[in-house]
Design an enzyme around this catalytic site. Structure first.
Site, PDB file in Angstrom:
ATOM      1  N   CYS A 133       0.841  -1.210   0.000  1.00 54.42           N
ATOM      2  CA  CYS A 133       0.000   0.000   0.000  1.00 54.42           C
ATOM      3  C   CYS A 133       0.869   1.251   0.000  1.00 54.42           C
ATOM      4  O   CYS A 133       1.429   1.626   1.029  1.00 54.42           O
ATOM      5  CB  CYS A 133      -0.908  -0.034   1.222  1.00 54.42           C
ATOM      6  SG  CYS A 133      -1.838   1.477   1.476  1.00 54.42           S
ATOM      7  N   CYS A 136      -0.199   4.117   2.203  1.00 49.88           N
ATOM      8  CA  CYS A 136       0.066   3.866   3.634  1.00 49.88           C
ATOM      9  C   CYS A 136       1.545   4.078   3.958  1.00 49.88           C
ATOM     10  O   CYS A 136       1.883   4.683   4.970  1.00 49.88           O
ATOM     11  CB  CYS A 136      -0.278   2.424   4.016  1.00 49.88           C
ATOM     12  SG  CYS A 136      -1.869   1.841   3.455  1.00 49.88           S
ATOM     13  N   ASP A 137       2.438   3.552   3.123  1.00 48.01           N
ATOM     14  CA  ASP A 137       3.845   3.419   3.513  1.00 48.01           C
ATOM     15  C   ASP A 137       4.836   4.197   2.652  1.00 48.01           C
ATOM     16  O   ASP A 137       6.027   4.225   2.978  1.00 48.01           O
ATOM     17  CB  ASP A 137       4.251   1.925   3.457  1.00 48.01           C
ATOM     18  CG  ASP A 137       3.404   1.069   4.390  1.00 48.01           C
ATOM     19  OD1 ASP A 137       2.928   1.607   5.401  1.00 48.01           O
ATOM     20  OD2 ASP A 137       3.217  -0.124   4.103  1.00 48.01           O
TER      21      ASP A 137
END
Ligand code: NAP
Length: 308
Positions: A133, A136-137
């Site tokens: 993701c 997300c990261d």
């Protein structure tokens, strides 16, 4: 009291549980093999409203779970093997421990898991250089050379997003043409920070022993030539696998295995759906939670109509 059973304990299932429990329905959440869903592995979620400093996926799920429990949600850790509609509405569930359970209303929120490369070290390096993701990261890998594997829309979107942070992005795709829609593929190809390794597969991850990803072993599937690519991170975007096996043949699925629904309703009275198990497009914690709320409200109205 009529029974409400919620399948899955990610943001969709737990939000449905908060709403249903506050309405006094004492829902039962059946936790599958991965309680909390894929979100639980995300080190820091920065786009959930109300958390200006971000929150770890694990902590977010724990908070949601506590909130659901506070209002009377019950949890049982078991996998659902099969769902069989009951003539008057609702369904019978066959569980992994051999038991069966009747439910007047059900909310299916079993989510979707990221398809994995299934390479040695992939599990150990998840969250330590391997991610599924970018939103997300991605920000953790600012200034690094980042690889993305996959050739679909998700891989293009991930690469384009990561190009904002990375020194360079390399897309690794197993064929010589992208599956992605032309507009997204072209955007990626036009981006000066994005390069493509065509006809290539990842064959190894370096170095699980060091506890972080430092390089990838690649193989050109046409020439069989092996090579090595030094990277700080690898984003795996090779599709999702919706957890819909127990419902195949009972509920309608699309070509990718996602549940086909009318909003949060299914064709079965008393069977509702929330979150990524029916969403191939948005796949966000917030959208999953929103549909969990909708499914709970629909389930409450349905149970009221039965005279619960
Ligand atoms: P996808 O369309 O299924 O693409 C998966 C990609 O990964 C394909 O290029 C596939 O290669 C590759 N792949 C699959 N298994 C692999 C493996 N084991 N090793 C290496 N490569 C592998 O998945 P997606 O990109 O996640 O998209 C899912 C759905 O959501 C699609 O319908 C997509 O259009 C939609 N979506 C839309 C948007 C948007 O419209 N903005 C954004 C994201 C997703 P091959 O091509 O060789 O099969």
């Amino acid at each position: 009291m009529k029974s409400l059973v919620i399948l899955g304990s990610g943001p969709a299932g737990l939000t449905a549980a908060v709403y249903a429990a506050r309405a006094g329905l004492a829902p039962l959440v059946l936790d599958g093999p991965n309680p909390g869903g894929p979100l639980i592995t995300t080190p820091l979620i920065e786009n959930i409203p109300g958390f200006p400093d971000g929150i770890a996926g694990f902590d977010f799920i724990q908070l949601l779970r506590r909130q659901a429990e506070k209002f009377g949600t019950r949890f049982h850790s078991v996998q659902v093997e099969n769902l069989a509609p009951r003539p008057g509405g609702g369904a019978d569930l066959r569980l992994g421990d051999g038991a069966t359970m009747a439910a007047d209303a059900i909310i299916i929120a079993t989510g979707a898991g990221h398809r994995r490369l299934d390479l040695p070290g992939e599990t150990e390096l998840s969250g330590h250089g391997i991610s599924y993701c970018a939103t997300c990261d991605g920000a953790f890998h600012r200034g690094q050379h980042i690889a993305v594997v996959g050739g679909g829309d998700t891989a293009m979107e991930e690469a384009l997003f990561l190009a904002r942070f990375a020194s360079q992005v390399t897309i690794i795709h197993r064929r010589d043409a992208f599956r992605a829609t032309r507009i997204l593929a072209q955007r990626a190809l036009d981006n000066p920070k994005i390069a493509v390794r065509w006809n290539s597969v990842v064959t190894g991850l370096v170095d699980p022993a060091q506890g972080k990803l430092t390089a990838l072993k690649l193989r050109d599937v046409k020439s069989d030539k092996e090579s090595r690519l030094e990277v700080g991170a690898l984003f795996v975007a090779i599709g999702l696998v919706p957890a819909t096996k127990p419902y195949a043949g009972v509920l309608e699925l699309d070509a990718n295995g996602y549940l086909l629904t009318d909003g949060v309703r299914t064709k079965l009275p008393g069977v509702f759906v929330a979150g990524d198990v029916a969403d191939a497009l948005y796949r966000q914690a917030v959208t999953a939670a929103g549909s969990g709320c909708q499914a709970a409200i629909e389930a409450m109205h349905y149970l009221e109509s039965l005279g619960a």
